[in-house]
Every structure is written in structure tokens, then in C-alpha cells.
Design an enzyme around this catalytic site. Structure first.
Site, PDB file in Angstrom:
ATOM      1  N   ARG A 237      32.900  35.341  30.474  1.00 14.99           N
ATOM      2  CA  ARG A 237      32.942  36.765  30.151  1.00 14.99           C
ATOM      3  C   ARG A 237      32.095  37.033  28.906  1.00 14.99           C
ATOM      4  O   ARG A 237      32.230  36.336  27.896  1.00 14.99           O
ATOM      5  CB  ARG A 237      34.391  37.217  29.910  1.00 14.99           C
ATOM      6  N   GLU A 266      27.944  45.330  31.174  1.00 14.13           N
ATOM      7  CA  GLU A 266      27.297  44.999  32.443  1.00 14.13           C
ATOM      8  C   GLU A 266      27.219  46.248  33.311  1.00 14.13           C
ATOM      9  O   GLU A 266      28.190  46.990  33.397  1.00 14.13           O
ATOM     10  CB  GLU A 266      28.085  43.897  33.169  1.00 14.13           C
ATOM     11  N   HIS A 285      25.396  38.353  36.471  1.00 16.69           N
ATOM     12  CA  HIS A 285      26.776  38.017  36.826  1.00 16.69           C
ATOM     13  C   HIS A 285      26.846  37.554  38.283  1.00 16.69           C
ATOM     14  O   HIS A 285      27.520  38.141  39.133  1.00 16.69           O
ATOM     15  CB  HIS A 285      27.703  39.217  36.600  1.00 16.69           C
TER      16      HIS A 285
HETATM   17  C1  8YV Z   1      32.924  38.528  39.975  1.00 14.25           C
HETATM   18  C2  8YV Z   1      34.070  36.925  38.520  1.00 14.25           C
HETATM   19  O1  8YV Z   1      32.990  39.296  38.858  1.00 14.25           O
HETATM   20  O2  8YV Z   1      35.802  36.191  39.920  1.00 14.25           O
HETATM   21  C3  8YV Z   1      35.479  36.580  38.774  1.00 14.25           C
HETATM   22  O3  8YV Z   1      36.271  36.690  37.798  1.00 14.25           O
HETATM   23  O4  8YV Z   1      33.697  37.145  37.403  1.00 14.25           O
HETATM   24  C4  8YV Z   1      33.069  37.057  39.630  1.00 14.25           C
HETATM   25  O5  8YV Z   1      33.453  36.339  40.715  1.00 14.25           O
HETATM   26  C5  8YV Z   1      34.038  38.977  40.854  1.00 14.25           C
HETATM   27  O6  8YV Z   1      33.905  38.296  42.054  1.00 14.25           O
HETATM   28  C6  8YV Z   1      33.986  40.504  41.087  1.00 14.25           C
HETATM   29  O7  8YV Z   1      32.820  40.824  41.771  1.00 14.25           O
END
Ligand code: 8YV
Length: 326
Positions: A237, A266, A285
Site C-alpha cells: 500500500r 491512485e 497497482h
Molecule cells: C487490488 C490488492 O487492489 O487484493 C488487494 O488488496 O491490492 C489488489 O489485488 C484488488 O484486487 C482490487 O482491485
């Protein structure tokens, strides 16, 4: 009587069909200013909510008086206040496990591309600048045999350590709130203090969850404890790292480079200084973003919601005690 469910993320057709079969479904591809009123109206009768990539705070929850379960299509759940959900009697389900290996692959992609300057030099070739055998000014730094320092030795941290130790002969040191005996036994990983990891590692990989105690954990003072030849990798994060301090540290040469898949904001603003620094690899991401894994995450999230609305929170539930408030 089928439960009422609100979907707020675009998902594969086969899983949309499952939701439509199991629930009275109201569908949104995302939550935007344009559809916010419609989402609030749908939440008024919602028993369940499923989606990702949007904070679900008090304004939305206050509009959902009969909401019993939320299923996030993610392993991270920092877009929710778990204590508030528990107080409201809303169980939160998430998708651990199904994305571990893919996310670890992304983190290693960042390690290799930032160490060997692969993105920078690939662009250089595309610009027609490769005119002779390259010289020292284009050299990268080795990954094999270097020390990897992993901040957070959970599922993803362990998968990164596995790649490092077994695949690249890298000694593994880690910082974690609890010891990981499996990593220590099978990967010869050694648990260290945060200061020790920062001082000893050639690659510092952030794979911690975003919690009140980890927000802005890595600031300029922490970065200054790293080797000037070291590289910071963040695959968890963005808010765990003070981005302003990171930019300063990169500009000053306090650390060699950074490989980043996550950011304080983001999408990353187009005017971010991070986009001007040659020693930064910035990805949008994509941690879990493969066809196979994102599909598996949706399958898991649909399974989780069906189970939770049937009163079964035995797996993948962040706050099972919330069920008692139903
Ligand atoms: C994506 C993630 O943000 O799973 C998570 O915590 O950070 C990533 O896989 C998520 O899939 C939402 O799109």
C-alpha cells in the site's frame, strides 16, 4: 426470498451469472459521482455488497440499514473501517491466498526491473539510442546473492522470500510483528528489527498491510538508514511510505532506486515527481492483475458472499464476531 445484493465492480460474465442466480442483484461497474445517488438508493434495501477499489465509509453504510455482509474482491481491506463494520453487525469477507503467488511475481518483477534498469533501458532502445555496446553508465546492479529485507512476513512476504532464497540465492531477513517459523526453517529467513533490515538489506520490500501502525512507517529518517546502494520495493500500500520523503531520498541519492506498484494517491497524478525520476519503476497497482488471478479472486469473493449471507463465516472473514450482532 433471495437476498438483495449490490455489485460495485465490473466482473467476469460467468461470475456475474452466479450473482444474478443467487441474489436480487443491482449492478454498478464502479461507484462514481454520477451514480452515487443510485448506489445509495440500491443500498437502502441491500443485504449484501460486493466489489473493490472504492472506500466504503459511513455515508454509504448509513444508507444501508439492513446490510449484513460485504465481500471485497481483494486481500487488503484498508478501504473499510473494520471496527465500524463490526459495530454495525456487518461481516467483511476478503480473498486471501488466491492472489499470493501472482502478487509475489509482481514484487519480483519490480526487484528485477529496478535493479537492472530494464524499463529505462528498454525505452532507451525504443528511442533508437542504442548505437554501440553499452558502457558502465548503463549498468544495473545484481539481484542474485544480494540480501533481501522483507517488511511483513505473511503469505505474500513468504512467497517473495521463497523466490528470493530458492530462485536467486538471496539471504532473507525480515521484519514482522510475529516470527514466521516456516520461513526460518525452510528459507533460512532471519527475523530482525526494522532498523536492522533497513541497514542490512540490498532490497527492502514492503509487503505489510496498511494499518494505523504502519501508515507512513517508512519516512525520510527510515530511508536514510538504508544503504545508498539499496532499492526500495513497495507492493502493498502506498500510504505505508511517505511519498514526499521517498521522492527527496531518490533525488538526493539516499537510496539507489525504487520499484513501486502502489502510491499514496491512485491513479498516480500525472504531475508526480516520481514520473520524472529515472531511478523509479512505477506500475499501476498490477499486483494481482492477471486474467487467472483476478478471475479466481472474483470466484472466491462470490463464494464468500453466498456463504456469509447464509450465516457461514468460517473462512475468509475479517471480523466473524460481527455475525453475533445479526
Ligand atoms: C487490488 C490488492 O487492489 O487484493 C488487494 O488488496 O491490492 C489488489 O489485488 C484488488 O484486487 C482490487 O482491485
Amino acid at each position: 426470498m433471495k437476498p438483495n445484493v449490490v455489485l460495485y465492480k465490473k466482473i467476469p460474465a460467468d461470475q456475474l451469472a452466479r450473482l444474478r442466480q443467487a441474489f436480487n442483484l443491482t449492478e454498478f461497474d464502479s461507484i462514481t459521482p454520477d451514480n452515487h445517488r443510485a448506489v445509495l438508493a440500491a443500498l437502502a434495501q441491500a443485504d449484501g455488497l460486493i466489489g473493490a477499489s472504492h472506500p466504503i465509509g459511513a455515508q454509504l453504510l448509513d444508507a444501508a440499514p439492513q446490510l449484513r455482509a460485504i465481500s471485497t474482491i481483494s486481500v487488503g481491506y484498508d478501504q473499510f473501517s473494520v471496527p465500524d463494520l463490526t459495530r454495525r453487525g456487518i461481516v467483511l469477507m476478503h480473498t486471501p491466498g488466491v492472489l499470493t503467488e501472482t502478487t509475489a511475481d509482481t514484487i519480483f518483477t519490480l526487484i528485477l526491473t529496478s535493479a537492472r534498469r530494464a524499463i529505462e533501458l528498454a525505452e532507451w532502445v525504443k528511442q533508437g539510442k542504442w548505437r554501440r555496446s553499452i558502457g558502465e553508465e548503463y549498468y544495473g546492479t545484481d539481484v542474485n546473492g544480494k540480501t533481501i529485507g522483507i517488511l511483513g512476513m505473511g503469505r505474500i512476504g513468504y512467497a517473495v522470500a521463497k523466490r528470493a532464497f530458492l530462485g536467486f540465492g538471496m539471504p532473507v531477513i525480515y521484519y514482522n510483528d510475529v516470527a514466521n517459523p516456516q520461513a526460518e526453517t525452510l528459507l533460512n529467513a532471519r527475523r530482525r528489527s526494522l532498523d536492522q533490515v533497513l541497514a542490512e538489506a540490498d532490497f527492502v520490500c514492503v509487503v505489510l498491510p496498511l494499518l494505523p501502525e504502519t501508515e507512513k512507517l517508512i519516512d525520510y529518517a527510515q530511508l536514510a538508514k538504508m544503504k545508498s546502494s539499496a532499492i526500495l520495493i513497495n507492493g502493498s500500500r502506498g500510504k505505508i511510505v511517505n511519498e514526499t520523503d521517498l521522492i527527496r531520498a531518490l533525488q538526493e541519492g539516499v537510496i539507489r532506486a525504487a520499484g513501486l506498484d502502489v502510491f499514496e494517491q491512485e491513479p498516480l497524478p500525472v504531475n508526480s515527481p516520481l514520473l520524472t525520476l529515472p531511478n523509479v519503476v512505477a506500475l499501476p497497482h498490477i499486483g494481482s492483475a492477471t486474467h487467472e488471478t483476478r478471475h479466481a479472486m472474483v470466484v472466491c469473493a462470490v463464494d464468500n458472499l453466498i456463504a456469509a449471507l447464509a450465516g457461514d463465516v468460517t473462512t475468509n472473514c475479517v471480523n466473524p464476531t460481527a455475525l453475533a450482532r445479526h
